[in-house]
Each structure stands twice: as structure tokens, then as C-alpha cells.
Design a protein around this motif. Structure first.
Motif, PDB file in Angstrom:
ATOM      1  N   ALA A 180       1.768   8.836   2.701  1.00 15.79           N
ATOM      2  CA  ALA A 180       1.295   8.191   1.650  1.00 15.79           C
ATOM      3  C   ALA A 180       0.944   9.040   0.119  1.00 15.79           C
ATOM      4  O   ALA A 180       0.819   8.157  -0.978  1.00 15.79           O
ATOM      5  N   ARG A 181       0.223  10.277   0.444  1.00 17.19           N
ATOM      6  CA  ARG A 181       0.093  10.144  -1.249  1.00 17.19           C
ATOM      7  C   ARG A 181       0.857  10.507  -2.531  1.00 17.19           C
ATOM      8  O   ARG A 181       0.963  10.591  -3.528  1.00 17.19           O
ATOM      9  N   MET A 182       1.999  11.337  -1.159  1.00 16.82           N
ATOM     10  CA  MET A 182       3.533  11.564  -2.484  1.00 16.82           C
ATOM     11  C   MET A 182       4.332   9.996  -2.976  1.00 16.82           C
ATOM     12  O   MET A 182       4.040  10.665  -4.064  1.00 16.82           O
ATOM     13  N   VAL A 183       3.521   8.950  -2.556  1.00 16.26           N
ATOM     14  CA  VAL A 183       3.905   8.013  -2.818  1.00 16.26           C
ATOM     15  C   VAL A 183       3.662   7.620  -5.015  1.00 16.26           C
ATOM     16  O   VAL A 183       3.407   7.419  -5.444  1.00 16.26           O
ATOM     17  N   GLY A 184       2.008   7.925  -4.358  1.00 15.38           N
ATOM     18  CA  GLY A 184       1.004   8.082  -5.890  1.00 15.38           C
ATOM     19  C   GLY A 184       1.485   8.098  -6.149  1.00 15.38           C
ATOM     20  O   GLY A 184       1.722   8.446  -7.741  1.00 15.38           O
ATOM     21  N   TYR A 185       2.657   9.398  -6.232  1.00 14.48           N
ATOM     22  CA  TYR A 185       2.389  11.089  -7.120  1.00 14.48           C
ATOM     23  C   TYR A 185       3.443   9.807  -7.633  1.00 14.48           C
ATOM     24  O   TYR A 185       3.415   9.932  -8.567  1.00 14.48           O
ATOM     25  N   THR A 199       0.738  -1.291   0.022  1.00 15.14           N
ATOM     26  CA  THR A 199       0.010   0.373  -0.227  1.00 15.14           C
ATOM     27  C   THR A 199       0.546   1.194   0.284  1.00 15.14           C
ATOM     28  O   THR A 199       2.322   0.990   0.263  1.00 15.14           O
ATOM     29  N   TYR A 200       0.672   2.210  -0.350  1.00 16.13           N
ATOM     30  CA  TYR A 200       1.066   3.596  -0.121  1.00 16.13           C
ATOM     31  C   TYR A 200       0.991   3.710   0.999  1.00 16.13           C
ATOM     32  O   TYR A 200       2.772   4.076   1.322  1.00 16.13           O
ATOM     33  N   GLY A 201       0.668   2.998   2.071  1.00 14.81           N
ATOM     34  CA  GLY A 201       1.131   4.145   3.736  1.00 14.81           C
ATOM     35  C   GLY A 201       2.283   3.095   3.748  1.00 14.81           C
ATOM     36  O   GLY A 201       3.179   3.748   4.573  1.00 14.81           O
ATOM     37  N   ALA A 202       1.935   2.007   3.507  1.00 14.61           N
ATOM     38  CA  ALA A 202       3.166   0.860   4.129  1.00 14.61           C
ATOM     39  C   ALA A 202       4.795   1.412   3.457  1.00 14.61           C
ATOM     40  O   ALA A 202       5.629   1.573   4.297  1.00 14.61           O
ATOM     41  N   ILE A 203       4.622   1.854   2.103  1.00  9.39           N
ATOM     42  CA  ILE A 203       5.796   2.752   1.324  1.00  9.39           C
ATOM     43  C   ILE A 203       6.078   4.083   2.545  1.00  9.39           C
ATOM     44  O   ILE A 203       7.106   3.976   2.114  1.00  9.39           O
ATOM     45  N   ALA A 204       5.412   4.378   2.551  1.00  9.25           N
ATOM     46  CA  ALA A 204       5.307   6.178   3.176  1.00  9.25           C
ATOM     47  C   ALA A 204       6.489   5.285   5.042  1.00  9.25           C
ATOM     48  O   ALA A 204       6.707   6.245   4.442  1.00  9.25           O
ATOM     49  N   LYS A 242      -4.391 -12.263   2.284  1.00  6.65           N
ATOM     50  CA  LYS A 242      -3.553 -13.481   0.610  1.00  6.65           C
ATOM     51  C   LYS A 242      -2.469 -12.506   0.241  1.00  6.65           C
ATOM     52  O   LYS A 242      -1.393 -13.241   0.161  1.00  6.65           O
ATOM     53  N   HIS A 243      -2.398 -11.276   0.059  1.00 14.06           N
ATOM     54  CA  HIS A 243      -1.574 -10.725  -1.169  1.00 14.06           C
ATOM     55  C   HIS A 243      -0.886  -9.833  -0.306  1.00 14.06           C
ATOM     56  O   HIS A 243       0.233  -9.210  -1.078  1.00 14.06           O
ATOM     57  N   PHE A 244      -1.860  -9.117   0.785  1.00 17.08           N
ATOM     58  CA  PHE A 244      -0.263  -7.502   1.656  1.00 17.08           C
ATOM     59  C   PHE A 244       1.175  -8.368   1.218  1.00 17.08           C
ATOM     60  O   PHE A 244       1.792  -9.311   1.792  1.00 17.08           O
ATOM     61  N   TYR A 245       1.626  -7.435   1.090  1.00 13.74           N
ATOM     62  CA  TYR A 245       3.107  -7.580   1.364  1.00 13.74           C
ATOM     63  C   TYR A 245       4.222  -6.242   2.355  1.00 13.74           C
ATOM     64  O   TYR A 245       3.209  -5.647   1.760  1.00 13.74           O
ATOM     65  N   ALA A 246       4.183  -6.862   3.601  1.00 16.35           N
ATOM     66  CA  ALA A 246       5.065  -5.317   4.225  1.00 16.35           C
ATOM     67  C   ALA A 246       6.365  -5.693   4.265  1.00 16.35           C
ATOM     68  O   ALA A 246       7.377  -6.406   4.177  1.00 16.35           O
ATOM     69  N   PHE A 247       6.620  -4.410   4.518  1.00 18.21           N
ATOM     70  CA  PHE A 247       8.131  -4.214   4.416  1.00 18.21           C
ATOM     71  C   PHE A 247       9.228  -4.442   5.798  1.00 18.21           C
ATOM     72  O   PHE A 247       8.437  -4.370   6.438  1.00 18.21           O
ATOM     73  N   ARG A 248       9.906  -4.592   5.455  1.00 20.47           N
ATOM     74  CA  ARG A 248      10.757  -5.375   7.129  1.00 20.47           C
ATOM     75  C   ARG A 248      11.353  -3.990   8.127  1.00 20.47           C
ATOM     76  O   ARG A 248      10.781  -4.220   9.662  1.00 20.47           O
ATOM     77  N   ASN A 303      -4.294   0.821  -2.576  1.00 16.71           N
ATOM     78  CA  ASN A 303      -4.788   1.197  -1.028  1.00 16.71           C
ATOM     79  C   ASN A 303      -4.985   0.793   0.049  1.00 16.71           C
ATOM     80  O   ASN A 303      -4.577  -0.531  -0.180  1.00 16.71           O
ATOM     81  N   ARG A 304      -4.698   1.355   1.159  1.00 15.51           N
ATOM     82  CA  ARG A 304      -4.899   0.460   2.117  1.00 15.51           C
ATOM     83  C   ARG A 304      -6.009  -0.754   1.710  1.00 15.51           C
ATOM     84  O   ARG A 304      -6.023  -1.326   3.235  1.00 15.51           O
ATOM     85  N   PHE A 305      -6.988  -0.917   1.359  1.00 13.57           N
ATOM     86  CA  PHE A 305      -8.354  -1.207   1.510  1.00 13.57           C
ATOM     87  C   PHE A 305      -8.084  -2.271  -0.158  1.00 13.57           C
ATOM     88  O   PHE A 305      -9.006  -3.629  -0.305  1.00 13.57           O
ATOM     89  N   GLY A 306      -6.949  -2.280  -0.554  1.00 12.63           N
ATOM     90  CA  GLY A 306      -6.644  -3.150  -1.643  1.00 12.63           C
ATOM     91  C   GLY A 306      -7.426  -2.694  -2.827  1.00 12.63           C
ATOM     92  O   GLY A 306      -7.461  -2.730  -3.983  1.00 12.63           O
ATOM     93  N   ALA A 307      -8.179  -1.461  -2.739  1.00 16.50           N
ATOM     94  CA  ALA A 307      -8.691  -1.021  -3.682  1.00 16.50           C
ATOM     95  C   ALA A 307      -8.218  -0.615  -4.675  1.00 16.50           C
ATOM     96  O   ALA A 307      -6.343   0.197  -4.250  1.00 16.50           O
ATOM     97  N   LEU A 308      -7.914  -0.700  -6.166  1.00 11.58           N
ATOM     98  CA  LEU A 308      -6.831  -0.282  -6.915  1.00 11.58           C
ATOM     99  C   LEU A 308      -7.255   1.456  -7.544  1.00 11.58           C
ATOM    100  O   LEU A 308      -7.660   1.589  -8.502  1.00 11.58           O
ATOM    101  N   THR A 309      -6.551   2.032  -6.433  1.00 11.78           N
ATOM    102  CA  THR A 309      -7.543   2.880  -6.904  1.00 11.78           C
ATOM    103  C   THR A 309      -6.334   4.675  -8.380  1.00 11.78           C
ATOM    104  O   THR A 309      -6.920   5.057  -8.603  1.00 11.78           O
ATOM    105  N   GLY A 310      -4.879   3.020  -8.633  1.00 14.21           N
ATOM    106  CA  GLY A 310      -4.774   4.259  -9.108  1.00 14.21           C
ATOM    107  C   GLY A 310      -4.651   3.351 -11.037  1.00 14.21           C
ATOM    108  O   GLY A 310      -3.911   3.216 -12.293  1.00 14.21           O
TER     109      GLY A 310
END
Length: 133
Positions: A54-59, A40-45, A114-120, A76-83
Motif C-alpha cells: 500500500a505504501r508503494m501505491v502512494g509513492y 484506498t492505497y490498500g485496495a489498489i495494492a 457512500k464513495h468507496f470504490y472497490a476493484f473487481r 487512506n483506509r479511513f478516508g483521510a486525505l493523507t496525500g
DNA sequence: ATCGTGACTGGGA
DNA sequence: ATCCCAGCCACGA
């Protein structure tokens, strides 16, 4: 409110001065997302130490299409394909994910369970909000 | 140079 | 529950 904007601008300039491009780091992280996984954007940020960006990530991803960055794996955090709107065709992003074996729920969002990937980066539970009142 | 806004997110009212 | 606000960074007008 202009004050808010000014504050943001000042902060932005200061960040740039002392740090490297948030933009590039974000793309680098996205590249780490494994095949068949999404983040998710938030996870990256958050992994970058700026969980409020998070917003910037999308940008950043906006300029990453047509590169080696798997931008379709960021939702996004809900799994929606906002992009999805940035993939030319509304269904393109979903198709790319399905081609990787990513499953979707009835409402059209990615099955994050099933598919969410979390960073270390360790998740920070500290509150960031101002006290207020 | 300033100003607005965005593929976001969480907390407050 | 819904609506609004604040915070981060980058880029175009």
C-alpha cells in the motif's frame, strides 16, 4: 535493523525481474476509479496482488500528479486525505473531491460508506501474518 | 552497488 | 487503548 532492509531489497529486485512495474499498474488502476468515487492505497495494492505494498501505491501517485491519473481519488483506509500535502495547497485535494460530489464527514474524512470504490479483484481473507510464537 | 524511507496497513505486544 | 514491527516496491542520496 539492516537485515530487514536487505530482505526487502532482494525481494524488490526479484519482483522487478519477473513482473512488470507495480508502479504503472497502480496508476492504471487509479485511472479506473470513477468520477465521484474514491479508493484506498490498500485496495489498489490488493488488486495488484501485493496488498502489503500500500505504501508503494502512494509513492507511485507522487509522480502521478499533473497527469491524467485522478490521484485525488485515492485516500487512506479511513478516508483521510493523507496525500493532500502533495497537491500544492492543503485544501486542493478536498476541493477536487467536493467538486465531484464527494461528501465528507464531520472529522474531515471522506464518507467511505457512500464513495468507496472497490476493484473487481476478489477480496482475500486469508491471513498473511506469520504465525509467531 | 547499498541504505533509508515513504501519500499504508494489519497484527502483535 | 497505544506503540511497534514487518512486509511490499521504487527511487534518491
Amino acid at each position: 535493523m539492516k537485515k530487514r532492509k536487505q530482505v526487502e531489497q532482494i525481494a524488490s529486485v526479484e519482483r522487478q525481474h519477473k513482473k512488470k512495474s507495480f508502479h504503472d499498474k497502480a496508476l492504471e488502476l487509479v485511472r479506473r476509479v470513477p468520477f465521484g468515487k474514491v479508493t484506498t492505497y490498500g485496495a489498489i495494492a490488493e488488486a495488484l496482488g501485493a496488498k502489503l505494498s500500500a505504501r508503494m501505491v502512494g509513492y507511485a501517485l507522487h509522480s502521478a500528479v499533473n497527469t491524467d491519473v485522478p490521484a485525488h481519488r485515492v485516500v487512506n483506509r479511513f478516508g483521510a486525505l493523507t496525500g493532500a500535502i502533495h497537491f500544492g495547497h492543503p485544501d486542493r485535494m478536498r476541493q477536487l473531491l467536493q467538486a465531484e460530489g464527494v461528501s465528507f464527514l464531520a472529522d474531515g474524512t471522506v464518507d467511505m460508506e457512500k464513495h468507496f470504490y472497490a476493484f473487481r479483484k476478489a477480496p482475500q481473507t486469508a491471513k498473511r501474518r506469520k504465525p509467531l510464537t
